[in-house]
Design a protein around this motif. Structure first.
Motif, PDB file in Angstrom:
ATOM      1  N   ILE A 141       0.846  -1.194   0.000  1.00 48.22           N
ATOM      2  CA  ILE A 141       0.000   0.000   0.000  1.00 48.22           C
ATOM      3  C   ILE A 141       0.879   1.240   0.000  1.00 48.22           C
ATOM      4  CG2 ILE A 141      -1.756   1.298   1.261  1.00 48.22           C
ATOM      5  CD1 ILE A 141      -2.757  -1.383   2.348  1.00 48.22           C
ATOM      6  N   ASP A 142       0.575   2.136  -0.941  1.00 43.76           N
ATOM      7  CA  ASP A 142       1.303   3.401  -1.055  1.00 43.76           C
ATOM      8  C   ASP A 142       0.366   4.562  -0.759  1.00 43.76           C
ATOM      9  OD1 ASP A 142       3.213   1.764  -1.972  1.00 43.76           O
ATOM     10  OD2 ASP A 142       3.494   2.727  -3.915  1.00 43.76           O
ATOM     11  N   LEU A 143       0.930   5.607  -0.210  1.00 46.05           N
ATOM     12  CA  LEU A 143       0.167   6.845  -0.065  1.00 46.05           C
ATOM     13  C   LEU A 143       1.001   7.959  -0.684  1.00 46.05           C
ATOM     14  CD1 LEU A 143      -2.162   8.549   0.984  1.00 46.05           C
ATOM     15  CD2 LEU A 143      -0.983   8.711   3.165  1.00 46.05           C
ATOM     16  N   ALA A 144       0.441   8.561  -1.725  1.00 52.85           N
ATOM     17  CA  ALA A 144       1.119   9.676  -2.404  1.00 52.85           C
ATOM     18  C   ALA A 144       2.566   9.315  -2.754  1.00 52.85           C
ATOM     19  CB  ALA A 144       1.069  10.929  -1.529  1.00 52.85           C
ATOM     20  N   ILE A 195     -11.106   0.538   1.605  1.00 48.04           N
ATOM     21  CA  ILE A 195      -9.937   1.426   1.639  1.00 48.04           C
ATOM     22  C   ILE A 195     -10.269   2.751   0.947  1.00 48.04           C
ATOM     23  CG2 ILE A 195      -8.925   0.557  -0.511  1.00 48.04           C
ATOM     24  CD1 ILE A 195      -6.187   0.736   0.938  1.00 48.04           C
ATOM     25  N   ASP A 196      -9.795   3.831   1.523  1.00 50.92           N
ATOM     26  CA  ASP A 196      -9.999   5.158   0.955  1.00 50.92           C
ATOM     27  C   ASP A 196      -9.242   5.249  -0.379  1.00 50.92           C
ATOM     28  OD1 ASP A 196      -9.556   8.042   0.445  1.00 50.92           O
ATOM     29  OD2 ASP A 196     -10.502   8.274   2.402  1.00 50.92           O
ATOM     30  N   PRO A 197      -9.897   5.769  -1.432  1.00 53.62           N
ATOM     31  CA  PRO A 197      -9.240   5.799  -2.743  1.00 53.62           C
ATOM     32  C   PRO A 197      -7.971   6.655  -2.800  1.00 53.62           C
ATOM     33  CG  PRO A 197     -11.417   6.822  -2.844  1.00 53.62           C
ATOM     34  CD  PRO A 197     -11.280   6.210  -1.502  1.00 53.62           C
ATOM     35  N   VAL A 198      -7.654   7.414  -1.751  1.00 58.58           N
ATOM     36  CA  VAL A 198      -6.397   8.171  -1.801  1.00 58.58           C
ATOM     37  C   VAL A 198      -5.187   7.225  -1.713  1.00 58.58           C
ATOM     38  CG1 VAL A 198      -7.365  10.268  -0.803  1.00 58.58           C
ATOM     39  CG2 VAL A 198      -6.279   8.604   0.696  1.00 58.58           C
ATOM     40  N   PHE A 199      -5.413   5.998  -1.212  1.00 54.06           N
ATOM     41  CA  PHE A 199      -4.314   5.037  -1.139  1.00 54.06           C
ATOM     42  C   PHE A 199      -4.231   4.244  -2.435  1.00 54.06           C
ATOM     43  CE2 PHE A 199      -5.698   5.631   3.251  1.00 54.06           C
ATOM     44  CZ  PHE A 199      -4.498   5.920   3.861  1.00 54.06           C
ATOM     45  N   ARG A 200      -2.999   3.810  -2.767  1.00 54.22           N
ATOM     46  CA  ARG A 200      -2.832   2.935  -3.924  1.00 54.22           C
ATOM     47  C   ARG A 200      -2.396   1.581  -3.388  1.00 54.22           C
ATOM     48  NH1 ARG A 200      -0.464   1.564  -8.669  1.00 54.22           N
ATOM     49  NH2 ARG A 200       1.545   1.259  -7.674  1.00 54.22           N
ATOM     50  N   ALA A 201      -3.261   0.571  -3.629  1.00 55.46           N
ATOM     51  CA  ALA A 201      -2.965  -0.748  -3.078  1.00 55.46           C
ATOM     52  C   ALA A 201      -2.833  -1.754  -4.208  1.00 55.46           C
ATOM     53  CB  ALA A 201      -4.064  -1.167  -2.114  1.00 55.46           C
ATOM     54  N   THR A 202      -1.832  -2.653  -4.084  1.00 52.67           N
ATOM     55  CA  THR A 202      -1.684  -3.736  -5.059  1.00 52.67           C
ATOM     56  C   THR A 202      -1.557  -5.051  -4.298  1.00 52.67           C
ATOM     57  OG1 THR A 202       0.695  -3.380  -5.046  1.00 52.67           O
ATOM     58  CG2 THR A 202      -0.530  -2.317  -6.808  1.00 52.67           C
ATOM     59  N   GLY A 203      -1.655  -6.169  -5.034  1.00 55.89           N
ATOM     60  CA  GLY A 203      -1.584  -7.479  -4.398  1.00 55.89           C
ATOM     61  C   GLY A 203      -2.953  -8.135  -4.414  1.00 55.89           C
ATOM     62  N   ARG A 204      -2.983  -9.422  -3.972  1.00 51.39           N
ATOM     63  CA  ARG A 204      -4.241 -10.171  -4.019  1.00 51.39           C
ATOM     64  C   ARG A 204      -4.635 -10.615  -2.615  1.00 51.39           C
ATOM     65  NH1 ARG A 204      -5.697  -8.812  -8.660  1.00 51.39           N
ATOM     66  NH2 ARG A 204      -7.401 -10.286  -8.391  1.00 51.39           N
TER      67      ARG A 204
END
Lengths: 218, 568
Positions: free
Chosen positions: A16-19, A58-67
């Motif tokens: 998970i990334d934020l900005a 999850i709030d759309p401001v975060f960028r999440a990857t993975g399964r």
């Protein structure tokens, strides 16, 4: 008691990334049915965000990857209501407009039909929480510990396949904390749920009795 | 520096504000009630009798008029509530929903009459919709001979009201959402297996309903008693009761005052009755809703219904934008024959020609709006500051008092108030118009400023005081700058309310004070669409400028103060 699906929760390279800043480094984790794994970390390290990603809120401001999978079922892109993931927060979040019984009825699947049958299931759940006869009470009139137990029963009545615990013991004082912790872990183990706890408290992790994964402040 | 605090004038502010709101309404109601029963000595009514009521009942279209009033009012309110709920239920999880307020604000600040004029052009047989479809689809070379505006059933009137009432309710709902743990409760409901719309309707709506009850009642009262929109879009023979009352009040034969007053009082009773019925309906809905929630059903029709409501709101939103656009196009059209979708020739000549005519009413509009807003702002700030200095927070009764001007039909007290003004020799003056506007400007200003003001962290004021700042200095040097944006936005809302006032201007001004709105409504009857277009655009422009100014000014002043954004 109906048995849950009894499939493990699997996280595959969840990141998970934020900005543009990495909040949660790639995390791969299996939680077996009946196991309670713990993710430990200081506040602000993104523990709750990870749970929000698993539960789909999850709030759309975060960028999440993975399964995220439960057994063979990939739930990564499912809407939250189709994931069958129960979550317990540090606030009990009982709906203030509903009675204790109606809060539980809200969670009980609609396929349990007929008022008497639904009522019976709710009474049974209340009895398990040592709250027999509380169905018609206003949640606001309950003590903190009682409310916490109702909230857990509400989650369990919805027949989740996985249980997420987002620092649910935080707001309780020492004795209550001890009792409620046992209440939660017993019920989760009883139903054979894969359970994932996030906390910053080492005694919580110890009580959970499963693996502990540490997260650092990013 | 004196250590003794004088009993501040601030303490008088709440009483003064309540007086300004309630006294004219109470006096106005009495002044309408007496003539309804035959008593108005100035024109010879010295005995109490039922002649007014008899003449009202003898009016040939009386039954139809009452039916139209109830029908359009109830239909508008019910649809507005359904669309607003449905829209919030299905859009609440979109990230831009948090900024929805900013989206609907320009529509909310546009006067009802401007949108109604634009909608009249869209819907008319020779209007934009017919033009867009002709002749390729309809085959019309000439406008068809059907009544699409002012239809006897009031369909156009309902639509025209919806364009404004739905955004208003949505804004009220968005405001109420901040008072409950909406996000967390929604996450729980979703985790328990409910779709987004169902989760909202079952877990959030029941929590916020108590806070949007009064706004809903205000929509009911407004829809039943609106005059300007009904004059433009409503049926005229027979018209809704409010229009009938105004028509008789302004009749050359002053004996019509008596049935007019009776019609106004009847309208007041209708409003009271329908709000009471709605209250009863709320209780039933609550019981049925409890059962619905307790059944635990997931994946029902709620989602589909909410999506439909959202689509309908989308249509009304598009209609309001098109309505204003249509007026703007007309105002710069040179030649625009049916069935062309756009003018053959464009020119600014229309604006040049209308400039002198527009300048007078525009000036009056701005002066009245600025004065009413200024006075209201001083009163509201004084009330709020008095409140935050610890002189007890007003309870539920205070909220009802604020809503009185929005719940009592305007015709029911403005006529009586006018009689009062005539006796004080003040009718037709600018002061009288400002005073009448103040009655409607005050509640809106208070309602939009109270929440941000009360959310102000008192520790800022405590810190400033501990540094030696007087309370006056704390107010002007700490509070006002921090709260500048909400203060200016509340001011812009108030100004927009003033610009939109029709009936209050006509009655208090005794027909002698012309604003953009009164002129536009008067022109609606049959003037050149280019003229109507210019007035409607001007009506839209002034509130919009105020709103944009309110947003930009603090952003410019505090461009390098990121910390301020949290308060705004």
């Amino acid at each position: 008691m109906k048995q849950a699906l009894l499939a493990p929760l699997h996280l595959a390279s969840v990141r998970i990334d934020l900005a543009g800043r990495e909040l949660i480094p790639p995390l791969t984790l299996d939680v077996e049915p009946g196991e309670c794994a713990t993710i430990m970390g200081p506040s602000g390290c993104g523990k709750s965000t990870l749970l929000a990603f698993i539960s789909g809120t999850i709030d759309p401001v975060f960028r999440a990857t993975g399964r995220v999978t439960i057994g063979a079922r990939d739930i990564t892109v499912l809407p939250p209501e189709h994931r069958h993931i129960g979550i317990q927060f540090q606030d009990d979040l009982l709906f203030p407009h509903l009675s204790v019984g109606d809060n539980l009825a809200f969670a009980l699947p609609a396929r349990v039909r007929g008022r008497s049958q639904r009522r019976a299931r709710i009474e049974q759940a209340l009895a398990e929480a040592d709250l027999s006869g509380f169905a018609d009470r206003d949640p606001a009139t309950l003590s903190g510990g009682q409310r916490a137990r109702v909230a857990l029963m509400r989650t369990l009545l919805s027949e989740p396949h996985v249980l997420l615990l987002d620092e649910p013991f935080n707001k309780l004082d020492a004795q209550l904390r001890h009792d409620f912790r046992r209440f939660v872990f017993e019920h989760a183990a009883d139903r054979g749920l894969p359970t994932l706890l996030v906390t910053h408290d080492a005694t919580d992790a110890q009580a959970a009795g499963g693996r502990v994964i540490g997260l650092a402040r990013p | 520096m004196s250590m003794v605090r004088r009993p501040g004038v601030l303490r008088l502010a709440p009483a003064l504000t309540v007086g300004i709101l309630l006294l004219p309404i109470a006096a106005g109601l009495v002044g309408t009630l007496l003539p309804a029963f035959g008593y108005l000595p100035a024109i010879g009514g010295r005995t109490f009798n039922l002649d007014g009521w008899r003449r009202l009942a003898d009016y040939p279209g009386f039954g139809t008029s009452v039916a139209i009033t109830i029908g359009t009012g109830v239909l508008t309110s019910a649809l507005a509530v359904i669309l607003a709920f449905g829209c919030c239920a299905s859009l609440h999880d979109r990230p831009w929903m948090r900024r929805l307020g900013a989206w609907v604000a320009p529509i909310l600040s546009t006067p009802h009459s401007a949108i109604a004029l634009g909608l009249a052009f869209l819907l008319a047989p020779s209007g934009w919709i017919a033009r867009a479809l002709s002749p390729w689809l309809t085959g019309w070379i000439l406008p068809p001979d059907v009544a699409t505006v002012g239809d006897p059933a009031g369909v156009a009137l309902v639509l025209g009201l919806l364009l404004k009432e739905v955004p208003y309710l949505i804004l009220m709902i968005v405001g109420a959402l901040n008072q409950v743990q909406a996000r967390a409760h929604l996450a729980i409901a979703r985790a328990l297996g409910y779709g987004p719309a169902e989760a909202w309707l079952k877990a959030i709506l029941p929590q916020i309903y108590p806070q949007i009850r009064l706004p809903i009642y205000a929509v009911i009262a407004f829809s039943l008693s609106v005059v300007d929109v009904a004059l433009i879009l409503g049926p005229s023979n027979p018209p809704p009761l409010a229009v009938l009352a105004v028509r008789w009040f302004s009749d050359a034969d002053i004996q019509f005052y008596f049935p007019a007053a009776a019609a106004a009082i009847l309208l007041l009773l209708l409003v009271i009755g329908i709000i009471a019925a709605w209250r009863g309906f709320e209780r039933c809905a609550m019981l049925v809703g409890r059962r619905w929630i307790a059944r635990g059903g997931r994946g029902g029709i709620a989602t589909t219904a909410a999506t439909m409501a959202t689509l309908l709101f989308g249509v009304t939103f598009a209609l309001s934008v098109l309505a204003i656009a249509g007026m703007a196009v007309w105002s710069v059209a040179d030649q625009w024959r049916f069935p062309d979708a756009l003018p053959q020739a464009w020119s600014l000549a229309n604006w040049m020609r209308r400039f002198d005519g527009l300048a007078g009413p525009a000036w009056v509009t701005v002066v009245v709006g600025a004065l009413a807003t200024g006075v209201a702002l001083c009163l509201v700030l004084a009330c709020l500051e008095n409140e935050s200095r610890g002189h007890r927070r007003p309870g539920a009764a205070a909220l009802w008092i604020l809503y009185v001007p929005l719940l009592v039909p305007q015709v029911a007290f403005l006529f009586g108030a006018q009689v009062l003004l005539v006796r004080m020799n003040l009718d037709g003056t600018l002061a009288a118009v400002v005073w009448a506007h103040l009655i409607f400007v005050l509640p809106y200003l208070f309602l939009s400023l109270a929440d941000p003001w009360r959310a102000f962290d008192p520790r800022y004021a405590q810190t400033a005081a501990s540094l030696g700042a007087s309370r006056m200095r704390v107010f002007f040097a700490v509070k006002l700058p921090i709260l500048l944006r909400p203060v200016l936005i509340a001011g812009a809302v108030a100004f927009a309310v003033s610009v939109g006032q029709y009936l209050a201007t006509v009655f208090a001004g005794n027909g002698r004070v012309a604003t953009l709105t009164t002129e536009a409504v008067t022109l609606a009857a049959g003037a050149d669409r280019r003229v109507i277009g210019a007035y409607a655009v001007a009506q839209t422009l002034f509130p919009l400028i105020a709103y944009v100014g309110a947003v930009l000014l603090p952003a410019l002043l505090f461009a390098h103060r990121r910390g301020l954004r949290g308060h705004q």
